[in-house]
Scaffold this motif. Structure first.
Motif, short mmCIF file in Angstrom:
data_model
loop_
_atom_site.label_atom_id
_atom_site.label_comp_id
_atom_site.label_asym_id
_atom_site.label_seq_id
_atom_site.Cartn_x
_atom_site.Cartn_y
_atom_site.Cartn_z
N ILE A 1 0.82 -1.21 0.00
CA ILE A 1 0.00 0.00 0.00
C ILE A 1 0.86 1.27 0.00
CG2 ILE A 1 -1.97 -1.14 1.08
CD1 ILE A 1 -1.17 0.12 3.74
N PHE A 2 2.17 1.11 0.17
CA PHE A 2 3.09 2.25 0.06
C PHE A 2 4.20 1.90 -0.93
CE2 PHE A 2 1.43 2.41 4.47
CZ PHE A 2 0.77 3.63 4.40
N PRO A 3 3.84 1.71 -2.20
CA PRO A 3 4.81 1.23 -3.18
C PRO A 3 6.00 2.17 -3.37
CG PRO A 3 2.80 1.95 -4.27
CD PRO A 3 2.50 1.90 -2.81
N GLU A 4 5.77 3.49 -3.27
CA GLU A 4 6.87 4.43 -3.46
C GLU A 4 7.92 4.27 -2.36
OE1 GLU A 4 3.70 5.29 -3.20
OE2 GLU A 4 3.09 6.15 -5.13
N LEU A 5 7.47 4.11 -1.13
CA LEU A 5 8.40 3.91 -0.02
C LEU A 5 9.14 2.59 -0.13
CD1 LEU A 5 6.75 6.29 1.19
CD2 LEU A 5 7.07 5.20 3.41
N TYR A 6 8.39 1.56 -0.52
CA TYR A 6 8.99 0.24 -0.67
C TYR A 6 10.09 0.29 -1.74
CZ TYR A 6 9.39 -4.77 -1.58
OH TYR A 6 9.87 -6.05 -1.75
N GLN A 7 9.80 0.91 -2.86
CA GLN A 7 10.77 1.00 -3.94
C GLN A 7 11.97 1.84 -3.52
OE1 GLN A 7 10.44 -0.81 -6.63
NE2 GLN A 7 12.44 -0.15 -7.43
N TYR A 8 11.73 2.94 -2.81
CA TYR A 8 12.83 3.78 -2.32
C TYR A 8 13.75 2.97 -1.40
CZ TYR A 8 15.35 7.46 0.14
OH TYR A 8 16.35 8.24 0.69
N ALA A 9 13.15 2.19 -0.51
CA ALA A 9 13.94 1.39 0.42
C ALA A 9 14.80 0.38 -0.33
CB ALA A 9 13.03 0.68 1.41
N LYS A 10 14.23 -0.28 -1.32
CA LYS A 10 14.99 -1.27 -2.07
C LYS A 10 16.12 -0.62 -2.86
CE LYS A 10 12.67 -4.78 -0.70
NZ LYS A 10 13.31 -5.72 0.26
N GLU A 11 15.84 0.51 -3.50
CA GLU A 11 16.84 1.17 -4.33
C GLU A 11 17.97 1.77 -3.51
OE1 GLU A 11 14.71 4.00 -6.66
OE2 GLU A 11 13.84 2.47 -8.01
N ASN A 12 17.66 2.18 -2.27
CA ASN A 12 18.65 2.84 -1.42
C ASN A 12 19.16 1.95 -0.29
OD1 ASN A 12 18.71 5.92 -2.29
ND2 ASN A 12 16.60 5.21 -2.44
N ARG A 13 18.82 0.68 -0.37
CA ARG A 13 19.28 -0.31 0.61
C ARG A 13 18.92 0.07 2.04
NH1 ARG A 13 25.23 -2.28 -1.71
NH2 ARG A 13 24.48 -2.92 -3.78
N VAL A 14 17.73 0.59 2.20
CA VAL A 14 17.22 0.88 3.54
C VAL A 14 16.58 -0.39 4.08
CG1 VAL A 14 15.61 2.26 4.90
CG2 VAL A 14 16.77 3.27 2.92
N PRO A 15 17.05 -0.90 5.21
CA PRO A 15 16.46 -2.13 5.75
C PRO A 15 15.03 -1.90 6.23
CG PRO A 15 18.07 -1.23 7.29
CD PRO A 15 18.17 -0.42 6.04
N ILE A 16 14.10 -2.67 5.70
CA ILE A 16 12.70 -2.60 6.12
C ILE A 16 12.22 -4.01 6.43
CG2 ILE A 16 12.13 -0.48 4.88
CD1 ILE A 16 10.92 -2.23 2.65
N ILE A 17 11.16 -4.10 7.19
CA ILE A 17 10.59 -5.38 7.56
C ILE A 17 10.09 -6.12 6.32
CG2 ILE A 17 8.36 -4.33 8.03
CD1 ILE A 17 7.99 -6.41 10.28
N ASP A 18 10.30 -7.43 6.29
CA ASP A 18 9.84 -8.24 5.16
C ASP A 18 8.31 -8.26 5.09
OD1 ASP A 18 12.55 -8.73 5.20
OD2 ASP A 18 12.35 -10.86 4.77
N SER A 19 7.79 -8.40 3.89
CA SER A 19 6.35 -8.27 3.67
C SER A 19 5.53 -9.30 4.45
CB SER A 19 6.03 -8.40 2.17
OG SER A 19 6.65 -7.37 1.44
N ASP A 20 5.99 -10.54 4.51
CA ASP A 20 5.21 -11.56 5.22
C ASP A 20 5.23 -11.33 6.73
OD1 ASP A 20 7.93 -12.22 5.21
OD2 ASP A 20 7.58 -14.37 5.27
N ALA A 21 6.36 -10.87 7.25
CA ALA A 21 6.44 -10.55 8.67
C ALA A 21 5.58 -9.33 8.99
CB ALA A 21 7.89 -10.29 9.08
N LEU A 22 5.56 -8.36 8.10
CA LEU A 22 4.74 -7.17 8.29
C LEU A 22 3.27 -7.53 8.39
CD1 LEU A 22 4.49 -4.06 8.36
CD2 LEU A 22 4.44 -4.11 5.86
N ASN A 23 2.83 -8.48 7.58
CA ASN A 23 1.44 -8.93 7.63
C ASN A 23 1.10 -9.52 9.00
OD1 ASN A 23 -1.16 -9.55 6.49
ND2 ASN A 23 -0.50 -11.67 6.36
N ILE A 24 2.03 -10.28 9.58
CA ILE A 24 1.83 -10.84 10.91
C ILE A 24 1.70 -9.72 11.94
CG2 ILE A 24 2.85 -12.26 12.73
CD1 ILE A 24 1.94 -13.94 10.40
#
Length: 210
Positions: A24-47
């Motif tokens: 639901i926040f694709p721009e942030l997700y893409q920014y994190a991936k492109e800039n190597r910002v560690p974020i919680i994994d999608s399946d863990a986030l769902n939990i």
């Protein structure tokens, strides 16, 4: 009989795919991936979000804001949720503030710039989410546990260290020390808390009910 076509997957991969939801926040997700910002994994986030929903959480303390990705997701569960979040890195702190403003949740966020080992936090919380320097998990747990409301719970991310936690031989000294600290923390929690759950999702989630 069920027949699956395409790539062969194991049980963990099968469950992982079922747990992942549309971003639901694709721009942030893409920014994190492109800039190597560690974020919680999608399946863990769902939990995490399901625990927030199931427990009717209204107040959250987050240790480790980064760019605000996990905070925004947690706030998205309900408009009634208030978030207090702590970030040490100045650049990340500023980016997170911008993101909170962009998505118009700034009035529900108390954002603290400082070292989570040292800052003072006011209030009581239904949930504490620990996702900062992994070697300090025990310090964060002991410092902030008294701020939990009765029936509250704590979630700790990255308890598997991307597989490092089960490696027998680790040549890098810093990685070896980190593994030892997190392993001690994981076992400390098991031995000192009656109600704990360890989830093999994402990079490993620990849920402590106190």
């Amino acid at each position: 009989m069920y027949i699956f076509c395409g790539d062969v997957m194991n049980e963990n991969q099968y469950i992982e795919k079922l747990n992942i939801r549309d971003e639901i926040f694709p721009e942030l997700y893409q920014y994190a991936k492109e800039n190597r910002v560690p974020i919680i994994d999608s399946d863990a986030l769902n939990i995490v979000k399901n625990f927030i929903k199931l427990k009717s959480v209204k107040s959250i303390l987050e240790v480790g804001t980064a760019i605000g990705y996990s905070g925004l997701h947690m706030l998205s569960v309900s408009d009634d949720i208030q978030l207090t979040t702590i970030e040490l890195n100045e650049a990340s702190y500023k980016i997170a503030n911008e993101n909170f403003n962009t998505y118009k949740v700034q009035d529900r966020v108390t954002h603290i710039h400082g070292d989570a080992k040292e800052v003072s936090v006011n209030g009581k919380f239904d949930m504490i989410f620990i996702d900062a320097s992994k070697g300090n998990n025990l310090l964060f747990l002991e410092k902030y546990k008294p701020l939990l409301n009765p029936g509250g719970f704590i979630i700790v991310d990255n308890i598997l260290l991307r597989g490092l936690i089960v490696q027998e031989t680790i040549d890098n000294k810093n990685k070896r020390k980190l593994k030892e600290k997190v392993d001690r923390f994981n076992h400390y929690v098991k031995e000192n808390f009656d109600h704990t759950m360890y989830f093999n999702v994402g990079d490993g989630l620990l849920v402590i009910t106190v």
